[in-house]
Design a protein around this motif. Structure first.
Motif, mmCIF file in Angstrom:
data_model
loop_
_atom_site.group_PDB
_atom_site.id
_atom_site.type_symbol
_atom_site.label_atom_id
_atom_site.label_comp_id
_atom_site.label_asym_id
_atom_site.label_seq_id
_atom_site.Cartn_x
_atom_site.Cartn_y
_atom_site.Cartn_z
ATOM 1 N N ILE A 33 6.278 21.855 -5.447
ATOM 2 C CA ILE A 33 5.418 20.678 -5.484
ATOM 3 C C ILE A 33 3.963 21.109 -5.277
ATOM 4 O O ILE A 33 3.654 21.858 -4.350
ATOM 5 N N ASP A 34 3.080 20.634 -6.164
ATOM 6 C CA ASP A 34 1.657 20.944 -6.024
ATOM 7 C C ASP A 34 0.842 19.710 -6.401
ATOM 8 O O ASP A 34 1.385 18.617 -6.592
ATOM 9 N N ASP A 35 -0.477 19.882 -6.524
ATOM 10 C CA ASP A 35 -1.365 18.759 -6.829
ATOM 11 C C ASP A 35 -0.945 18.024 -8.099
ATOM 12 O O ASP A 35 -1.086 16.803 -8.202
ATOM 13 N N ASN A 36 -0.434 18.772 -9.080
ATOM 14 C CA ASN A 36 -0.082 18.184 -10.369
ATOM 15 C C ASN A 36 1.207 17.369 -10.328
ATOM 16 O O ASN A 36 1.560 16.722 -11.322
ATOM 17 N N PHE A 38 1.679 14.780 -8.557
ATOM 18 C CA PHE A 38 1.377 13.381 -8.246
ATOM 19 C C PHE A 38 0.288 12.848 -9.169
ATOM 20 O O PHE A 38 -0.792 13.429 -9.261
ATOM 21 N N ASN A 39 0.595 11.735 -9.841
ATOM 22 C CA ASN A 39 -0.334 11.144 -10.791
ATOM 23 C C ASN A 39 -0.503 9.654 -10.512
ATOM 24 O O ASN A 39 -0.135 9.181 -9.440
ATOM 25 N N CYS A 40 -1.037 8.932 -11.461
ATOM 26 C CA CYS A 40 -1.286 7.494 -11.337
ATOM 27 C C CYS A 40 -0.072 6.764 -10.759
ATOM 28 O O CYS A 40 1.023 6.846 -11.309
ATOM 29 N N VAL A 79 10.805 10.175 -5.278
ATOM 30 C CA VAL A 79 9.440 9.988 -4.812
ATOM 31 C C VAL A 79 9.277 8.513 -4.447
ATOM 32 O O VAL A 79 9.599 7.643 -5.256
ATOM 33 N N VAL A 80 8.795 8.235 -3.239
ATOM 34 C CA VAL A 80 8.550 6.868 -2.801
ATOM 35 C C VAL A 80 7.091 6.782 -2.369
ATOM 36 O O VAL A 80 6.618 7.613 -1.590
ATOM 37 N N GLN A 81 6.398 5.772 -2.887
ATOM 38 C CA GLN A 81 4.956 5.690 -2.650
ATOM 39 C C GLN A 81 4.530 4.230 -2.529
ATOM 40 O O GLN A 81 4.832 3.406 -3.396
ATOM 41 N N LEU A 82 3.816 3.925 -1.450
ATOM 42 C CA LEU A 82 3.282 2.581 -1.235
ATOM 43 C C LEU A 82 1.817 2.494 -1.649
ATOM 44 O O LEU A 82 1.393 1.521 -2.260
ATOM 45 N N VAL A 83 1.037 3.520 -1.302
ATOM 46 C CA VAL A 83 -0.381 3.569 -1.657
ATOM 47 C C VAL A 83 -0.676 4.921 -2.304
ATOM 48 O O VAL A 83 0.082 5.880 -2.125
ATOM 49 N N PRO A 84 -1.758 5.029 -3.076
ATOM 50 C CA PRO A 84 -2.027 6.263 -3.820
ATOM 51 C C PRO A 84 -2.151 7.517 -2.961
ATOM 52 O O PRO A 84 -1.897 8.619 -3.452
ATOM 53 N N THR A 85 -2.560 7.373 -1.697
ATOM 54 C CA THR A 85 -2.873 8.559 -0.890
ATOM 55 C C THR A 85 -1.729 9.028 0.014
ATOM 56 O O THR A 85 -1.889 10.012 0.732
ATOM 57 N N THR A 115 -5.225 15.824 -4.846
ATOM 58 C CA THR A 115 -5.329 17.036 -4.047
ATOM 59 C C THR A 115 -4.522 16.821 -2.771
ATOM 60 O O THR A 115 -4.751 15.850 -2.042
ATOM 61 N N ILE A 116 -3.559 17.696 -2.528
ATOM 62 C CA ILE A 116 -2.760 17.597 -1.306
ATOM 63 C C ILE A 116 -3.597 18.101 -0.138
ATOM 64 O O ILE A 116 -4.035 19.250 -0.122
#
Length: 206
Positions: A33-36, A38-40, A79-85, A115-116
Motif C-alpha cells: 500500500i502506498d500513496d497511489n 488511495f484516490n477520489c 477499504v472503508v472510508q468516511l472522510v477523504p483524509t 500522501t500517507i
C-alpha cells in the motif's frame, strides 16, 4: 499419454499458473500500500454515509459485509472510508490480530493525489487527537471494528453535514459537488481544527 489428455493437462496447468499469479499479485496489492492506493473518495462505492472499496477487486464481498445487518468479517483488501483524509484497510489474515488485521491511515489530499502521513495499527491518531484503534475497538466483536450508529463506538466530534461536505469537496475528485449548507459545514469544521490545534499547542507549552 494421448494428445487429448496432454491438452487437458496443459489446460489445467495454465489455469493453475494463472490463479497462482493472480494470488501473488493480489497479495502484493495489499502488502504494498502506498500513496497511489488511495484516490477520489467518490469513485468508491457509497454505503449509507460512508464509502467502501477493495484493493483486491473483491468489492462485492466488501459490500456484502457492509450491508449485512447482523455484522460479519470483512474480506482481505477491504477499504472503508468516511472522510477523504482517514482510511482503514483490511490486511492479510494474521497481520495484526489486535485490530482484526485492520491498518489505519491518515492522509493529506490535494489535486495531485494522496500522501500517507501516518499509518499503523494501534498508534495512529487523527487530526482531532483521537486514536483510531481506541475509537473503533468497541465495534470489534460483531462489526469487525467498523463504527456506525449503534455499533458501540463513541460519537465522533463531527456530524454528517461535515462528513458529507468533506466527501463532496475531496480535491482529488476535481470540481467540488457542494450542496446547500456545505460551505458553512466546512467553515465550522475548519474552526474546530484551528481551535483543536491551538488547544494542543497550549497544552504542550504548559
Amino acid at each position: 499419454m494421448n494428445k487429448r489428455n496432454k491438452r487437458i493437462v496443459i489446460s489445467i496447468s495454465s489455469v493453475l499458473l494463472t490463479a497462482t499469479a493472480f494470488s501473488i499479485n493480489a497479495a502484493n496489492q495489499v502488502s504494498n500500500i502506498d500513496d497511489n492506493s488511495f484516490n477520489c473518495i467518490r469513485d468508491m462505492t457509497p454505503v449509507r454515509h460512508f464509502y467502501v472499496d477493495n484493493l483486491l477487486g473483491n468489492t462485492q464481498g466488501t459490500l456484502a459485509v457492509a450491508n449485512n445487518p447482523e455484522g460479519a468479517v470483512y474480506p482481505e483488501g477491504s477499504v472503508v472510508q468516511l472522510v477523504p483524509t482517514e482510511v482503514m484497510v483490511k490486511r492479510e489474515a494474521g497481520t495484526f490480530p489486535a485490530t482484526g488485521d485492520w491498518e489505519f491511515f491518515e492522509l493529506e489530499v490535494d489535486e495531485q493525489g494522496s500522501t500517507i502521513t501516518k499509518r499503523g495499527f494501534t498508534d495512529v491518531n487523527n487530526r482531532f487527537g483521537g486514536n483510531c484503534f481506541t475509537c473503533h475497538l468497541p465495534a470489534a466483536e460483531k462489526w469487525d471494528f467498523v463504527c456506525e450508529s449503534g455499533h458501540g463506538c463513541e460519537p465522533i466530534p463531527i456530524d454528517r453535514s461535515m462528513t458529507g461536505a468533506l466527501q463532496r469537496s475531496d480535491p482529488r475528485c476535481g470540481e467540488p459537488e457542494l450542496q446547500d449548507g456545505d460551505t458553512f459545514a466546512l467553515f465550522k469544521l475548519n474552526s474546530m481544527v484551528v481551535l483543536g490545534s491551538a488547544k494542543k499547542w497550549l497544552e504542550d507549552l504548559f
